[in-house]
Design a protein around this motif. Sequence first.
Motif, PDB file in Angstrom:
ATOM      1  N   ILE A 128       1.393  13.216   5.634  1.00  0.00           N
ATOM      2  CA  ILE A 128       0.505  14.098   6.374  1.00  0.00           C
ATOM      3  C   ILE A 128       0.604  15.505   5.809  1.00  0.00           C
ATOM      4  O   ILE A 128       1.681  15.984   5.486  1.00  0.00           O
ATOM      5  N   LYS A 129      -0.559  16.151   5.610  1.00  0.00           N
ATOM      6  CA  LYS A 129      -0.598  17.495   5.053  1.00  0.00           C
ATOM      7  C   LYS A 129      -1.395  18.409   5.969  1.00  0.00           C
ATOM      8  O   LYS A 129      -2.325  17.986   6.635  1.00  0.00           O
ATOM      9  N   LEU A 130      -1.030  19.663   6.007  1.00  0.00           N
ATOM     10  CA  LEU A 130      -1.796  20.674   6.710  1.00  0.00           C
ATOM     11  C   LEU A 130      -2.344  21.647   5.694  1.00  0.00           C
ATOM     12  O   LEU A 130      -1.628  22.062   4.787  1.00  0.00           O
ATOM     13  N   VAL A 131      -3.606  22.005   5.827  1.00  0.00           N
ATOM     14  CA  VAL A 131      -4.187  23.019   4.969  1.00  0.00           C
ATOM     15  C   VAL A 131      -4.047  24.345   5.697  1.00  0.00           C
ATOM     16  O   VAL A 131      -4.627  24.529   6.765  1.00  0.00           O
ATOM     17  N   GLN A 138       3.914   6.792  13.936  1.00  0.00           N
ATOM     18  CA  GLN A 138       4.127   6.221  15.265  1.00  0.00           C
ATOM     19  C   GLN A 138       3.100   6.719  16.280  1.00  0.00           C
ATOM     20  O   GLN A 138       2.948   6.140  17.357  1.00  0.00           O
ATOM     21  N   LEU A 139       2.397   7.806  15.923  1.00  0.00           N
ATOM     22  CA  LEU A 139       1.374   8.365  16.809  1.00  0.00           C
ATOM     23  C   LEU A 139      -0.028   7.972  16.376  1.00  0.00           C
ATOM     24  O   LEU A 139      -1.013   8.419  16.970  1.00  0.00           O
ATOM     25  N   GLY A 140      -0.126   7.152  15.331  1.00  0.00           N
ATOM     26  CA  GLY A 140      -1.425   6.768  14.814  1.00  0.00           C
ATOM     27  C   GLY A 140      -2.078   7.840  13.977  1.00  0.00           C
ATOM     28  O   GLY A 140      -3.294   7.800  13.737  1.00  0.00           O
ATOM     29  N   LEU A 141      -1.287   8.812  13.508  1.00  0.00           N
ATOM     30  CA  LEU A 141      -1.807   9.900  12.679  1.00  0.00           C
ATOM     31  C   LEU A 141      -1.500   9.620  11.208  1.00  0.00           C
ATOM     32  O   LEU A 141      -0.730  10.319  10.566  1.00  0.00           O
ATOM     33  N   GLY A 142      -2.078   8.575  10.680  1.00  0.00           N
ATOM     34  CA  GLY A 142      -1.830   8.224   9.293  1.00  0.00           C
ATOM     35  C   GLY A 142      -0.616   7.321   9.151  1.00  0.00           C
ATOM     36  O   GLY A 142      -0.158   6.695  10.120  1.00  0.00           O
ATOM     37  N   GLU A 143      -0.096   7.250   7.924  1.00  0.00           N
ATOM     38  CA  GLU A 143       1.008   6.339   7.626  1.00  0.00           C
ATOM     39  C   GLU A 143       2.295   7.067   7.254  1.00  0.00           C
ATOM     40  O   GLU A 143       3.220   6.458   6.733  1.00  0.00           O
ATOM     41  N   MET A 202       0.845  -1.207   0.000  1.00  0.00           N
ATOM     42  CA  MET A 202       0.000   0.000   0.000  1.00  0.00           C
ATOM     43  C   MET A 202       0.869   1.241   0.000  1.00  0.00           C
ATOM     44  O   MET A 202       1.842   1.319   0.755  1.00  0.00           O
ATOM     45  N   LYS A 203       0.495   2.215  -0.799  1.00  0.00           N
ATOM     46  CA  LYS A 203       1.241   3.460  -0.847  1.00  0.00           C
ATOM     47  C   LYS A 203       0.995   4.261   0.417  1.00  0.00           C
ATOM     48  O   LYS A 203      -0.145   4.453   0.844  1.00  0.00           O
ATOM     49  N   LYS A 204       2.063   4.753   1.011  1.00  0.00           N
ATOM     50  CA  LYS A 204       1.939   5.494   2.259  1.00  0.00           C
ATOM     51  C   LYS A 204       1.588   6.949   1.979  1.00  0.00           C
ATOM     52  O   LYS A 204       2.108   7.566   1.073  1.00  0.00           O
TER      53      LYS A 204
END
Length: 509
Positions: free
Chosen positions: A6-9, A489-494, A1-3
């Motif tokens: 994380i992005k911020l708007v 590692q914090l469970g905030l996505g991959e 699966m492609k990882k």
Amino acid sequence: MKKRNIKLVISLAFCGSLILSYVIGQGIKLDQNSKPGDNNAISSDFKLESVNKLVKSAPFEIVQKYESPVLERGSDGEWDSVDLLNPSVIEINGTYYNYYSGYNGEKWSTGLATSEDGISWEKYENNPILTLSEEGWDSNYIAANGSAVYFNNKIYYYYQGTDEEGFSQIGLATSDDGIGFTKQENTVLTCGVAGEWDGQATADPYVIEHNGKLYMYYLGMNDLGIQRLGVAVSVDGINWIKSVANPVMDIGVRGSFDENGLGEPSVYYEAPYFYMLYTGRNAQEVRNIGLAYSLDGINWYKNNYAGLIESQNNTWDSQVICDTTFLFNKEKDLLFVWYGGGDKAEPAQNLDGNVGLFTVDISQSRDMYNFNTKADWNVSKVSSEDVLRGSYTIEDGQAWVSDNISIDLTNDTNSDTIVISGYMPFQIYQAAGIENLKMAVYINSELVNERIFNSEEFFEFTIEKTDELKLMDNLNVCIITDKAVVPAQLGLGEDERRLAWVIKSILQN
């Protein structure tokens, strides 16, 4: 699966390797057990720039190769009558000084030529300026094949010498006026111990100054006669520490232009890239130069299998192209590369050697004074991630960065401040149970600003340039945070990148 991210708007000039071939061919004893490298016993894990990335391309386009030599060997009977090679060019007060090697059929010495444009040269009337010592480490065959650098208000000339037993090592001579040189009694870079990659010889020094330190790239030869390239660092120009990563460049694969050995490295830095030209020897002893790139000066990517310069028959340099030296010509906005060449593929000398010149365009088509995530990076020849070390891909006009980023900027001497702007996404730190974070800004290794963050915010640092900073040609801006997080590692996505904050720009105003 492609990882997901994380992005911020947010709104070489003769080849020292050739000399070693000659020494072996003469049956001269090379037994390192009787010549320990006491002053090089220490090695260290260092980099010229702190970056963990291999670069595979950088701007490098040959603009012009001059058809004829720009500096030719002397007439019969002169000290440089057989070969004139190995240029080492520096510029002082608008004058080019070329410390080159000359061979008279028996020994190699060092001479001087000067120029106002790097093309037309005038030899010093009292050449040679450096010759064999009566005794000691450089008393036999060669006191040449050197590299000049202006350091501590003197010219430091690192050169290759051999003693009566045939040991090849590197020493130093210094000069206040560029003509009269005083030799250091002892070598500055000796062979390694027996069995090491450079246990039988060190040669072909090329020295650059980078961030206040000197770095020497050099050839090392082992017990089997294999010649590879290494690097050492010094803060005073006399005491050197070799890299534990040595050798930093190995011979090529079978059939390549450098399968028989490497030599004569020359290195030039144009942020964010280190360029290396080096001499390769193929199975027929035909020599050509190769090109390699690096972001840290240690990990190199070779760009050539067949060599950089296409050989042509019936030219003065048809069989040998080697011994390069770099200097940037501001007037022409081009990199000047002088090199040694010849029309005979001999293993040591008698190459009909002369010095040639070609020019290179290394322009990057970007703003060299500032970094801005909203700039049009599509027109640039380089990536923003290479320019701002420790940053990630620009997305929606912003870029995540790690906890240690740095950039080299051309100093805008008309500006008074450096403004750093960005966004601190403190919610990801709160998710990790972190209560505060410290950011420190360094310019040319000096701490200029510190700040503690404990909440999410946009921020802007304005740093006043000191009078000393305004006089400098280049500015190294380094920003360090004492913490960073890995979202996965914090469970905030991959996203498994190490993230610290989001940058907008670094501008000189």
